[in-house]
Scaffold this motif. Structure first.
Motif, PDB file in Angstrom:
ATOM      1  N   ARG A 189       0.814  -1.221   0.000  1.00  0.00           N
ATOM      2  CA  ARG A 189       0.000   0.000   0.000  1.00  0.00           C
ATOM      3  C   ARG A 189       0.843   1.266   0.000  1.00  0.00           C
ATOM      4  O   ARG A 189       0.334   2.352  -0.300  1.00  0.00           O
ATOM      5  CB  ARG A 189      -0.922  -0.004   1.219  1.00  0.00           C
ATOM      6  N   SER A 190       2.130   1.133   0.307  1.00  0.00           N
ATOM      7  CA  SER A 190       2.984   2.331   0.373  1.00  0.00           C
ATOM      8  C   SER A 190       3.680   2.633  -0.945  1.00  0.00           C
ATOM      9  O   SER A 190       4.331   3.672  -1.073  1.00  0.00           O
ATOM     10  CB  SER A 190       4.041   2.146   1.468  1.00  0.00           C
ATOM     11  N   VAL A 191       3.564   1.732  -1.924  1.00  0.00           N
ATOM     12  CA  VAL A 191       4.208   1.941  -3.214  1.00  0.00           C
ATOM     13  C   VAL A 191       3.148   2.129  -4.292  1.00  0.00           C
ATOM     14  O   VAL A 191       1.958   1.872  -4.068  1.00  0.00           O
ATOM     15  CB  VAL A 191       5.132   0.761  -3.586  1.00  0.00           C
ATOM     16  N   PHE A 192       3.583   2.559  -5.464  1.00  0.00           N
ATOM     17  CA  PHE A 192       2.658   2.716  -6.591  1.00  0.00           C
ATOM     18  C   PHE A 192       3.017   1.662  -7.633  1.00  0.00           C
ATOM     19  O   PHE A 192       4.163   1.574  -8.078  1.00  0.00           O
ATOM     20  CB  PHE A 192       2.771   4.119  -7.199  1.00  0.00           C
ATOM     21  N   LEU A 193       2.038   0.844  -8.005  1.00  0.00           N
ATOM     22  CA  LEU A 193       2.236  -0.255  -8.939  1.00  0.00           C
ATOM     23  C   LEU A 193       1.557   0.056 -10.273  1.00  0.00           C
ATOM     24  O   LEU A 193       0.382   0.417 -10.302  1.00  0.00           O
ATOM     25  CB  LEU A 193       1.640  -1.552  -8.382  1.00  0.00           C
ATOM     26  N   THR A 194       2.291  -0.114 -11.351  1.00  0.00           N
ATOM     27  CA  THR A 194       1.708   0.115 -12.672  1.00  0.00           C
ATOM     28  C   THR A 194       2.456  -0.722 -13.698  1.00  0.00           C
ATOM     29  O   THR A 194       3.344  -1.507 -13.345  1.00  0.00           O
ATOM     30  CB  THR A 194       1.744   1.606 -13.042  1.00  0.00           C
ATOM     31  N   LYS A 226       2.651  10.209 -17.778  1.00  0.00           N
ATOM     32  CA  LYS A 226       1.641  10.999 -17.061  1.00  0.00           C
ATOM     33  C   LYS A 226       1.488  10.491 -15.630  1.00  0.00           C
ATOM     34  O   LYS A 226       1.351  11.285 -14.686  1.00  0.00           O
ATOM     35  CB  LYS A 226       0.306  10.909 -17.806  1.00  0.00           C
ATOM     36  N   GLU A 227       1.529   9.159 -15.457  1.00  0.00           N
ATOM     37  CA  GLU A 227       1.476   8.606 -14.096  1.00  0.00           C
ATOM     38  C   GLU A 227       2.672   9.066 -13.281  1.00  0.00           C
ATOM     39  O   GLU A 227       2.546   9.427 -12.103  1.00  0.00           O
ATOM     40  CB  GLU A 227       1.447   7.071 -14.157  1.00  0.00           C
TER      41      GLU A 227
END
Length: 476
Positions: A356-361, A395-396
């Motif tokens: 939950r503390s990282v951004f996954l894409t 953009k992300e």
């Protein structure tokens, strides 16, 4: 001519004591006759072993090989080994001379012994005898090794089956583990060991359950499990029927594939994409997700169920970028929720990172696949598809503004940098992108799922966790 009598075939300690004394006394190989206790005495030989006259230094590798090769089933082994150590005492590089006849024989014999040890470790099957008044169980096993390897293999079973009493009987020797003491005795016969026990039906059921008909290669199986061992394996009686029914089982597996049918298949042909406009007016991740949902810039949107954008905190210090959504991600609309996602979740936890503390894409937002019946087989995106989708990834990045990006695999690396580069050339270092964002390149977690070698898979997994741990420390 000195005659040396060895009382126990394959006993390295006995041979070493004699060889050490002979070497120290300078007795040449041609002046020695080696024989076993049961071979009959020579008419003219002197059976006395000379007293050692001094220390003899030999390469450690040679002694380790000799300890194994003395078990090779050949009456000439003690003499050949002595000739090799006699030569090695004067030539420290002897083992490196691979074309030398003695060294060639030594290495081939050592390989045969190590293979025989491996087979014994794999194919010994214990039968239950009962238990004593304390509840400690006892077992026995019959095995027919090619060589006289009991003393080399018994310590393995001692470590593995420490909590039970057992005996392994071979034609040459037996090993007995009882009251936490390992002893050796003379060889025996198969009649000393029960033919079966109550556990064997359970083992056969388990073996049948793990038998994978889709991966059957009969030649490879027979190479790893030679037929000479089948007569002592309880599962051997099931091998022929399992092989005979492999084809039919494969067809049933195809009909009941693990991958679910896409519930929105009709959407592939009926959906009319909305007009796509690339605009810098997008200010939130929700707006970005809605915009990506209408993307028609490449053909991948035609067959995918939906676009899958990133997930996580906009304030994340670390952004993890993968390749593209998989089957489960395409159905659920979230990144990293399939098998590779489970591997990633475990690795993140071990690295001290909360998902939950990282951004996954992903570098590509639509699932690229090849339909195969009810299944959808993953296909790698092309560099063109990665580059077309890069606008959305940029953009992300602009919205999240991570301190550090971790690229998972080669496609992700191109999606972030705009250039194709090997992971090997980038891994192990921290790189700086335009604007000051740091980058760490590592493997995609799906790579770990494809490794058949367990040892290598464990090494790669440890390295992957180390990369994630480095990222956490760097971003802290």
């Amino acid at each position: 001519m000195r005659e040396i009598v060895l009382h126990r075939a394959g006993d390295f300690a006995e041979w070493r004591r004699a060889a050490r004394a002979l070497l120290a006394s300078g007795v040449a190989p041609e002046d020695i006759s080696w024989r076993g206790e049961d071979e009959g005495a020579s008419l003219f030989g002197d059976a006395a072993v000379p007293a050692a006259a001094g220390a003899v230094s030999l390469p450690r590798e040679l002694l380790e090989m000799a300890e194994r090769v003395i078990c090779y089933r050949d009456a000439a082994v003690p003499a050949r080994l002595y000739r090799i150590v006699w030569r090695a005492a004067d030539d420290r590089q002897l083992l490196a001379r691979t074309t030398d006849a003695d060294i060639d024989w030594l290495r081939k014999a050592d390989k045969a012994i190590r293979r025989d040890i491996h087979k014994m470790h794999a194919f010994v099957r214990f039968r239950r005898l009962g238990e004593d008044e304390t509840g400690r169980e006892s077992f026995a096993a019959w095995f027919e090794p090619t060589h006289q390897i009991m003393r080399l293999t018994a310590p393995f079973f001692q470590r593995r089956f420490y909590g039970m009493d057992w005996a392994i009987v071979t034609p040459d020797a037996r090993a007995i583990w009882q009251d936490e003491t390992l002893t050796y005795g003379p060889g025996g016969t198969k009649d000393e060991v029960p033919d079966s026990d109550v556990v064997e039906d359970q083992w056969r059921t388990y073996y049948g359950a793990i038998f994978n008909p889709a991966r059957v290669k009969v030649a490879a199986m027979r190479a790893e499990m030679p037929k000479k061992y089948w007569k002592n394996l309880p599962e051997a009686q099931d091998i022929a029927p399992l092989l005979a029914g492999a084809g039919a089982r494969v067809e049933r597996m195809r009909e009941t594939a693990v991958s679910l049918a896409n519930p929105q298949t009709g959407k592939w042909r009926t959906r009319v994409p909305e007009e796509l406009t690339l605009t810098d007016d997008i200010e939130t991740l929700d707006e970005l997700s809605r915009a990506v949902g209408g993307c028609t810039r490449c053909p991948l949107y035609c067959n995918a169920t939906q676009a899958v954008t990133g997930e996580g905190s906009r304030a994340a210090r670390i952004m993890l970028v993968g390749e593209q959504p998989g089957d489960r991600e395409d159905l659920e609309g979230r990144p990293f929720v399939g098998p590779a996602g489970q591997v990633l979740n475990e690795a993140l936890e071990e690295a001290g990172l909360d998902r939950r503390s990282v951004f996954l894409t992903n570098a590509v937002k639509h699932f690229k696949f090849e339909p195969r019946g009810k299944r959808r087989l993953h296909q790698n995106p092309t560099t063109g598809e990665i580059d077309i989708c890069r606008w959305w990834l940029d953009k992300e990045r602009a919205l999240v503004q991570p301190y550090l990006i971790v690229t998972l695999g080669g496609s992700a690396l191109r999606g972030v940098t705009g250039k194709s580069a090997s992971i090997k050339s980038m891994r192990g270092a921290v790189h700086e992108l335009a604007g000051g964002t740091k980058l760490i390149a590592t493997i995609h977690p799906s790579f770990l799922l494809r490794l058949p070698d367990r040892e290598r898979a464990a090494e790669e997994r440890a390295a992957f966790i180390a990369d994630l741990t480095h990222a956490r420390q760097l971003a802290a």
